[in-house]
Design a protein around this motif. Structure first.
Motif, PDB file in Angstrom:
ATOM      1  N   LYS A 167     -37.322  29.739   4.582  1.00  9.27           N
ATOM      2  CA  LYS A 167     -37.570  28.464   4.271  1.00  9.27           C
ATOM      3  C   LYS A 167     -35.768  28.293   4.113  1.00  9.27           C
ATOM      4  O   LYS A 167     -35.997  27.421   3.009  1.00  9.27           O
ATOM      5  N   ALA A 168     -34.981  28.305   4.782  1.00 10.85           N
ATOM      6  CA  ALA A 168     -33.656  27.057   4.309  1.00 10.85           C
ATOM      7  C   ALA A 168     -33.444  26.043   5.838  1.00 10.85           C
ATOM      8  O   ALA A 168     -33.945  26.237   7.006  1.00 10.85           O
ATOM      9  N   ALA A 169     -33.067  25.281   5.525  1.00 11.94           N
ATOM     10  CA  ALA A 169     -32.870  23.833   6.351  1.00 11.94           C
ATOM     11  C   ALA A 169     -31.134  23.771   5.654  1.00 11.94           C
ATOM     12  O   ALA A 169     -30.600  23.335   4.905  1.00 11.94           O
ATOM     13  N   PHE A 170     -30.905  23.001   7.179  1.00 11.78           N
ATOM     14  CA  PHE A 170     -29.454  22.746   7.475  1.00 11.78           C
ATOM     15  C   PHE A 170     -29.531  21.196   7.931  1.00 11.78           C
ATOM     16  O   PHE A 170     -29.859  20.775   8.903  1.00 11.78           O
ATOM     17  N   TYR A 171     -28.791  20.065   7.109  1.00  9.80           N
ATOM     18  CA  TYR A 171     -28.685  18.837   7.756  1.00  9.80           C
ATOM     19  C   TYR A 171     -26.949  17.988   7.615  1.00  9.80           C
ATOM     20  O   TYR A 171     -26.646  18.020   6.664  1.00  9.80           O
ATOM     21  N   GLY A 172     -26.700  17.754   8.907  1.00  4.39           N
ATOM     22  CA  GLY A 172     -25.145  17.070   9.080  1.00  4.39           C
ATOM     23  C   GLY A 172     -23.917  18.108   8.529  1.00  4.39           C
ATOM     24  O   GLY A 172     -23.561  17.851   8.462  1.00  4.39           O
ATOM     25  N   ASP A 184     -28.180  33.546  12.189  1.00  6.15           N
ATOM     26  CA  ASP A 184     -29.587  32.845  11.803  1.00  6.15           C
ATOM     27  C   ASP A 184     -30.020  34.767  12.000  1.00  6.15           C
ATOM     28  O   ASP A 184     -31.215  34.763  12.124  1.00  6.15           O
ATOM     29  N   ASP A 185     -29.990  34.602  10.262  1.00  7.68           N
ATOM     30  CA  ASP A 185     -30.090  36.453  10.206  1.00  7.68           C
ATOM     31  C   ASP A 185     -31.698  36.852  10.497  1.00  7.68           C
ATOM     32  O   ASP A 185     -31.693  37.125  11.088  1.00  7.68           O
ATOM     33  N   ASN A 186     -32.657  36.597   9.161  1.00 11.68           N
ATOM     34  CA  ASN A 186     -34.035  36.700   9.186  1.00 11.68           C
ATOM     35  C   ASN A 186     -35.028  34.809   8.472  1.00 11.68           C
ATOM     36  O   ASN A 186     -34.690  34.496   7.597  1.00 11.68           O
ATOM     37  N   GLY A 187     -36.268  34.896   8.905  1.00 10.28           N
ATOM     38  CA  GLY A 187     -37.054  33.795   7.699  1.00 10.28           C
ATOM     39  C   GLY A 187     -36.832  33.028   9.102  1.00 10.28           C
ATOM     40  O   GLY A 187     -36.492  32.890  10.481  1.00 10.28           O
ATOM     41  N   ASN A 188     -37.282  32.202   8.475  1.00 14.07           N
ATOM     42  CA  ASN A 188     -37.857  30.658   9.099  1.00 14.07           C
ATOM     43  C   ASN A 188     -37.276  29.576   8.770  1.00 14.07           C
ATOM     44  O   ASN A 188     -37.015  29.031   7.413  1.00 14.07           O
ATOM     45  N   HIS A 189     -35.817  28.708  10.505  1.00 13.37           N
ATOM     46  CA  HIS A 189     -35.169  28.166   9.489  1.00 13.37           C
ATOM     47  C   HIS A 189     -34.971  26.357  10.361  1.00 13.37           C
ATOM     48  O   HIS A 189     -35.166  27.047  11.340  1.00 13.37           O
ATOM     49  N   TYR A 190     -34.180  26.001  10.032  1.00 13.24           N
ATOM     50  CA  TYR A 190     -34.151  24.059  10.069  1.00 13.24           C
ATOM     51  C   TYR A 190     -32.505  23.400  10.360  1.00 13.24           C
ATOM     52  O   TYR A 190     -32.275  23.730   9.167  1.00 13.24           O
ATOM     53  N   PHE A 191     -32.621  23.461  11.655  1.00 13.81           N
ATOM     54  CA  PHE A 191     -31.233  22.589  11.579  1.00 13.81           C
ATOM     55  C   PHE A 191     -31.711  21.096  12.044  1.00 13.81           C
ATOM     56  O   PHE A 191     -31.564  21.263  13.405  1.00 13.81           O
ATOM     57  N   LYS A 192     -30.539  20.778  12.019  1.00 15.96           N
ATOM     58  CA  LYS A 192     -31.171  19.144  12.394  1.00 15.96           C
ATOM     59  C   LYS A 192     -29.652  18.229  12.241  1.00 15.96           C
ATOM     60  O   LYS A 192     -28.912  18.883  11.028  1.00 15.96           O
TER      61      LYS A 192
END
Length: 353
Positions: A167-172, A184-192
């Motif tokens: 649960k990691a998210a990255f914006y801009g 992007d090692d492991n887990g659920n991630h979001y990049f926008k």
């Protein structure tokens, strides 16, 4: 620590297989510890007021709470059952430091002012686990408007960002290096709306990640690879989805090659410039992986999207096949993605460790 992808570039040797298995063992141990930590943190998530955060200011001029980003992180009390958001606001500047978010500090937001004027820079290479400029071990992490760079150069592996928690998210954000830029090692991630730059396997790892409206820029002079996804079995959930993205660069690049035998990558509604090699995908010297990888394209466009010369073991996805990859459900994002806080509280006074 110290696993290396060096052996994986020698895929036909026994040493390669041994090192690869060593990587899997280490990664699985870390995933298990992350799952345990994440489950403890998630138990209290329902009690968190997501509209309000404790504000910590980082300013090199001395007008903030701390001069360095790592000092701000160390000031936050460790608490796996944290019921409070922390928002670290980094004022414009060039911060030359290696930063780690430890596993016992979930619910942190690290935010620059703008990626064009707020820089986190380090210069380290060779070891894929030790080189990252920014490493995330804590769940429920958010990063906004920050440039993350590893300036090691072209001599070997040099990770700018390692996302190693759920649960990691990255914006801009702007994320740049040359080889293995984003682990992007492991887990659920979001990049926008992120800009990600590199030449060799510059988005790699075992995570389940959705990249939405991101700009991928290849520096490869000749047949590098954008992705090296590490899925190792048909039942493993992991994979990378690129939705509404743009690929530019110089020279030529493959869309991906398999770090793991069941590597899974999908590009949908994305623009491919002519930097994308006509074959599209590479088998990394092992033809047996052609039978197990899942490499798909769906309604992509641009001069590099012509599938006339694509390798036969990649897929032009049907509407039904593409559906699972086209929303935040792919990463369970509707359950954990959160808006930026709208209210802030002053950080309690404490001395950094």
């Amino acid at each position: 620590m110290g696993y290396s992808k060096m052996a994986l570039y020698k895929t036909n040797s026994e040493r390669s297989i041994a090192n690869y298995n060593h990587i899997i063992i280490i990664t699985n141990i870390f995933i298990l510890s992350t799952i345990i930590s994440s489950s403890m943190a998630s138990s209290s998530s329902s009690s968190i007021d997501f509209s309000t955060a404790i504000l910590i200011r980082v300013d090199q001029s001395g007008k903030g709470d701390f001069n360095k980003i790592q000092e701000a992180i160390e000031s936050i009390p460790p608490n796996l059952n944290n019921s409070q958001l922390y928002y670290i606001w980094v004022k414009p500047g060039i911060y030359r430091e290696k930063v780690v978010i430890p596993a016992d500090k979930p619910y942190i937001t690290l935010s620059g002012t703008r990626a064009s004027n707020t820089f986190l820079i380090w210069n380290d290479g060779e070891d894929i686990l030790e080189s990252p400029t920014l490493t995330i071990f804590a769940s429920d992490f958010v990063c906004r408007f920050l440039t993350i760079q590893n300036k090691f150069g072209t001599a070997g592996r040099a990770v700018a960002l390692r996302a190693a928690a759920d649960k990691a998210a990255f914006y801009g954000c702007v994320i740049t290096s040359y080889q293995d830029t984003l682990l992007d090692d492991n887990g659920n991630h979001y990049f926008k709306n992120c800009y990600i730059e590199g030449a060799t396997d510059f988005i790699c790892g075992s995570a389940s990640s959705l990249y939405e409206k991101c700009h991928l820029h290849s520096l490869s002079p000749n047949n590098g690879s954008i992705t090296a996804q590490m899925r190792t079995s048909a039942t493993e959930k992991s994979g990378f989805t690129f939705l509404g993205c743009k690929i530019t660069g110089s020279g030529s690049t493959f869309l991906g090659r398999p770090w793991g035998a069941y590597s899974r990558v999908v590009f949908a509604y994305s623009y491919f410039s002519n930097v994308v090699a006509p074959q599209g995908w590479n088998q990394w010297g092992d033809s047996t992986k052609q039978n197990t990888v899942y490499y798909g394209e769906y309604k992509c466009y641009g001069p590099g999207a012509d599938r006339t010369q694509r390798v036969k073991w990649s897929k032009q996805l049907s509407d039904d096949e593409a559906t699972v990859f086209l929303s935040k459900d792919f990463i369970g994002g509707k359950d954990w993605l959160r808006p930026a806080p709208s209210h802030f509280k002053v950080a309690p006074k404490s001395n950094p460790k």
